[in-house]
Design a protein around this motif. Structure first.
Motif, PDB file in Angstrom:
ATOM      1  N   UNK A 181      -4.826  10.735  -3.610  1.00  0.00           N
ATOM      2  CA  UNK A 181      -3.841  11.443  -4.427  1.00  0.00           C
ATOM      3  C   UNK A 181      -4.388  12.800  -4.851  1.00  0.00           C
ATOM      4  N   UNK A 182      -5.650  12.800  -5.298  1.00  0.00           N
ATOM      5  CA  UNK A 182      -6.269  14.042  -5.781  1.00  0.00           C
ATOM      6  C   UNK A 182      -6.341  15.090  -4.675  1.00  0.00           C
ATOM      7  N   UNK A 183      -6.641  14.667  -3.467  1.00  0.00           N
ATOM      8  CA  UNK A 183      -6.773  15.599  -2.349  1.00  0.00           C
ATOM      9  C   UNK A 183      -5.429  16.018  -1.759  1.00  0.00           C
ATOM     10  N   UNK A 184      -4.454  15.132  -1.809  1.00  0.00           N
ATOM     11  CA  UNK A 184      -3.181  15.368  -1.109  1.00  0.00           C
ATOM     12  C   UNK A 184      -2.081  15.913  -2.016  1.00  0.00           C
ATOM     13  N   UNK A 185      -1.942  15.308  -3.203  1.00  0.00           N
ATOM     14  CA  UNK A 185      -0.802  15.639  -4.055  1.00  0.00           C
ATOM     15  C   UNK A 185      -1.167  16.452  -5.294  1.00  0.00           C
ATOM     16  N   UNK A 224      -8.030  10.263   4.413  1.00  0.00           N
ATOM     17  CA  UNK A 224      -7.884   8.902   3.904  1.00  0.00           C
ATOM     18  C   UNK A 224      -6.589   8.275   4.422  1.00  0.00           C
ATOM     19  N   UNK A 225      -5.598   9.103   4.700  1.00  0.00           N
ATOM     20  CA  UNK A 225      -4.337   8.585   5.237  1.00  0.00           C
ATOM     21  C   UNK A 225      -4.565   7.804   6.531  1.00  0.00           C
ATOM     22  N   UNK A 226      -5.455   8.280   7.375  1.00  0.00           N
ATOM     23  CA  UNK A 226      -5.742   7.584   8.622  1.00  0.00           C
ATOM     24  C   UNK A 226      -6.376   6.218   8.344  1.00  0.00           C
ATOM     25  N   UNK A 227      -7.256   6.204   7.347  1.00  0.00           N
ATOM     26  CA  UNK A 227      -7.905   4.940   6.977  1.00  0.00           C
ATOM     27  C   UNK A 227      -6.866   3.937   6.475  1.00  0.00           C
ATOM     28  N   UNK A 228      -5.904   4.418   5.694  1.00  0.00           N
ATOM     29  CA  UNK A 228      -4.855   3.546   5.164  1.00  0.00           C
ATOM     30  C   UNK A 228      -3.993   2.980   6.290  1.00  0.00           C
ATOM     31  N   UNK A 234      -0.104   5.732   3.916  1.00  0.00           N
ATOM     32  CA  UNK A 234      -0.807   6.766   4.651  1.00  0.00           C
ATOM     33  C   UNK A 234       0.107   7.732   5.379  1.00  0.00           C
ATOM     34  N   UNK A 235       1.393   7.417   5.454  1.00  0.00           N
ATOM     35  CA  UNK A 235       2.340   8.247   6.209  1.00  0.00           C
ATOM     36  C   UNK A 235       3.297   9.034   5.319  1.00  0.00           C
ATOM     37  N   UNK A 236       3.408   8.663   4.034  1.00  0.00           N
ATOM     38  CA  UNK A 236       4.407   9.307   3.167  1.00  0.00           C
ATOM     39  C   UNK A 236       4.010  10.756   2.848  1.00  0.00           C
ATOM     40  N   UNK A 237       4.919  11.707   3.063  1.00  0.00           N
ATOM     41  CA  UNK A 237       4.598  13.130   2.828  1.00  0.00           C
ATOM     42  C   UNK A 237       4.864  13.597   1.393  1.00  0.00           C
ATOM     43  N   UNK A 257       5.548   8.070  -2.009  1.00  0.00           N
ATOM     44  CA  UNK A 257       4.300   7.326  -2.155  1.00  0.00           C
ATOM     45  C   UNK A 257       4.420   6.320  -3.303  1.00  0.00           C
ATOM     46  N   UNK A 258       4.944   6.761  -4.439  1.00  0.00           N
ATOM     47  CA  UNK A 258       5.073   5.885  -5.600  1.00  0.00           C
ATOM     48  C   UNK A 258       6.024   4.726  -5.320  1.00  0.00           C
ATOM     49  N   UNK A 259       7.101   4.983  -4.609  1.00  0.00           N
ATOM     50  CA  UNK A 259       8.067   3.921  -4.292  1.00  0.00           C
ATOM     51  C   UNK A 259       7.423   2.849  -3.421  1.00  0.00           C
ATOM     52  N   UNK A 260       6.660   3.270  -2.416  1.00  0.00           N
ATOM     53  CA  UNK A 260       5.987   2.316  -1.530  1.00  0.00           C
ATOM     54  C   UNK A 260       4.915   1.547  -2.294  1.00  0.00           C
ATOM     55  N   UNK A 261       4.191   2.234  -3.171  1.00  0.00           N
ATOM     56  CA  UNK A 261       3.155   1.570  -3.960  1.00  0.00           C
ATOM     57  C   UNK A 261       3.751   0.491  -4.852  1.00  0.00           C
ATOM     58  N   UNK A 262       4.929   0.742  -5.424  1.00  0.00           N
ATOM     59  CA  UNK A 262       5.579  -0.266  -6.265  1.00  0.00           C
ATOM     60  C   UNK A 262       5.967  -1.495  -5.452  1.00  0.00           C
ATOM     61  N   UNK A 263       6.497  -1.279  -4.261  1.00  0.00           N
ATOM     62  CA  UNK A 263       6.851  -2.403  -3.386  1.00  0.00           C
ATOM     63  C   UNK A 263       5.605  -3.204  -3.036  1.00  0.00           C
ATOM     64  N   UNK A 264       4.521  -2.517  -2.767  1.00  0.00           N
ATOM     65  CA  UNK A 264       3.263  -3.185  -2.429  1.00  0.00           C
ATOM     66  C   UNK A 264       2.795  -4.087  -3.556  1.00  0.00           C
ATOM     67  N   UNK A 265       2.904  -3.606  -4.796  1.00  0.00           N
ATOM     68  CA  UNK A 265       2.450  -4.390  -5.942  1.00  0.00           C
ATOM     69  C   UNK A 265       3.200  -5.693  -6.114  1.00  0.00           C
ATOM     70  N   UNK A 266       4.435  -5.762  -5.618  1.00  0.00           N
ATOM     71  CA  UNK A 266       5.243  -6.971  -5.786  1.00  0.00           C
ATOM     72  C   UNK A 266       4.674  -8.169  -5.031  1.00  0.00           C
ATOM     73  N   UNK A 267       3.845  -7.925  -4.014  1.00  0.00           N
ATOM     74  CA  UNK A 267       3.287  -9.027  -3.225  1.00  0.00           C
ATOM     75  C   UNK A 267       2.066  -9.669  -3.885  1.00  0.00           C
ATOM     76  N   UNK A 268       1.425  -8.975  -4.821  1.00  0.00           N
ATOM     77  CA  UNK A 268       0.166  -9.475  -5.381  1.00  0.00           C
ATOM     78  C   UNK A 268       0.305 -10.789  -6.153  1.00  0.00           C
TER      79      UNK A 268
END
Length: 387
Positions: A240-244, A367-371, A297-300, A305-316
């Protein structure tokens, strides 16, 4: 009110108070390092200091959880963590701050967490009926999510306004409150095993874990998942710090949307009450994590990014509940502490290993590639669970 419900309330209140303080400090330390250094190497050093001590102490913590009073282990470790945090806060307040001192205290806090975690996992079946484990774990995940949603904001406000030292003092206060609440919980001490050596008990626990068909299978996928989750868990603030941008609010928003998703997932688990096919729940969660990590890693745009991160958290919550309840149902009470310690050893070893690989890599490739790569592999691992 039934006795087990009273015990459950005391336990959940105590653990969530403790979690809140630890989360505030954890976020403050991570963001402090990120904003001060913008270095993958320093981030790697921080993660290693936070995880490796847990790995070593877990060799014995599981045995202690099966041998000694689990309630006392939880209280003592909470106090130990608070004392070390207080010492560091005082040093920062008088101007004797340094990155190396921060690393040292992170390691000391890790020791306390390493003792506490197996005891917490093992004490739950003592106070909660087996048929209620899934629902209570879901409620606990929901409570965790609410507090984790608040703590990034608190950590960000304190770090940005009064500095990291005052953020650390929050953990000291909450630990004291958690210990006071836990003191009222009545839990029996495990039955004494006589003069059996600690090393023999440790060996017995490892053999039981690796020899149990269901437990060992969970262990394998647990290790794979923790390794592949490492970039998303520890490198997203740097991404986030490097990209946004390097604003603290962006780092806070990253954690908040994850916990909003986790909150919704926890509510679903608590409402569901039970999972008939826990393997399927784990598989779907792994695939969900993989796909969302890949998309991170693909969201521009940051809002995407925040929307995808929220969806991801729902699986935990579903993943954590399914795996934890399976262990609590399958493992006999006298070995739960050691089984949970083995799982803690796995998570404590594969994540530092992951950071040794992904941390330096983050200073050489985006880092996007790593993700994208780790997300694809995690989704593939999820498909293998059902086979």
């Amino acid at each position: 009110m039934k006795e087990w419900k009273k015990k459950c309330i005391l336990f959940l209140v105590s653990q969530n108070i403790s979690l809140f303080g630890s989360s505030v400090v954890g976020y403050a330390i991570t963001w402090y390092i990120t904003l001060k250094t913008s270095s993958g190497m320093w981030m790697t050093a921080s993660i290693l200091c936070s995880l490796l001590p847990q790995l070593f102490i877990s060799l014995f913590a599981g045995v202690w959880a099966d041998r000694y009073h689990r309630k006392m282990l939880i209280m003592v470790s909470d106090g130990f963590i608070a004392a070390s945090t207080l010492g560091l806060a005082l040093m920062f307040l008088v101007g004797k701050d340094s990155m190396w001192m921060l690393m040292l205290v992170s390691a000391v806090r890790s020791v306390g967490a390493g003792v506490q975690t197996p005891a917490v996992g093992a004490i739950v079946p003592q106070i909660i009926p087996q048929e209620k484990l899934t629902r209570i774990n879901g409620i606990n995940q929901t409570c965790n999510s609410v507090l984790m949603m608040i703590s990034p904001a608190v950590g960000g406000v304190l770090l940005g306004s009064v500095g990291i030292a005052w953020a650390m003092l929050v953990d000291v206060i909450t630990a004291a409150l958690a210990i006071c609440v836990m003191a009222f919980l009545k839990v029996e001490k495990p039955v004494s095993k006589g003069q059996i050596s600690m090393w023999k008990e440790l060996k017995e626990g490892i053999q039981y874990t690796t020899g149990h068909a269901i437990v060992s299978r969970i262990l394998v996928f647990y290790g794979i998942a923790f390794f592949l989750i490492t970039p998303a868990a520890f490198l997203t603030p740097l991404m986030i710090e490097r990209t946004f941008g390097s604003e603290v609010w962006r780092l806070s928003a990253n954690e908040i949307v994850w916990t909003v998703g986790s909150l919704l997932g926890g509510v679903f688990v608590a409402w569901k009450g039970n999972f008939k096919d826990k393997w399927r729940v784990m598989a779907v969660s792994y695939i969900g994590f993989g796909v969302t990590f890949l998309l991170l890693g693909l969201t521009p745009y940051f809002w995407m990014y925040l929307a995808v991160m929220m969806i991801s958290g729902a699986f935990m919550p579903a993943l954590a509940t399914a795996s934890t309840v399976m262990l609590q149902e399958e493992v006999e009470a006298g070995k739960l502490g050691r089984v949970f310690s083995v799982f803690q050893i796995i998570s404590g070893s594969v994540m530092p290993l992951g950071m040794l690989i992904f941390g330096p890599m983050a200073d050489r490739v985006p880092i996007q590639w790593i993700m994208v790569g780790s997300g694809a592999l995690l989704a593939a691992a999820g498909k293998m669970i059902r086979r």
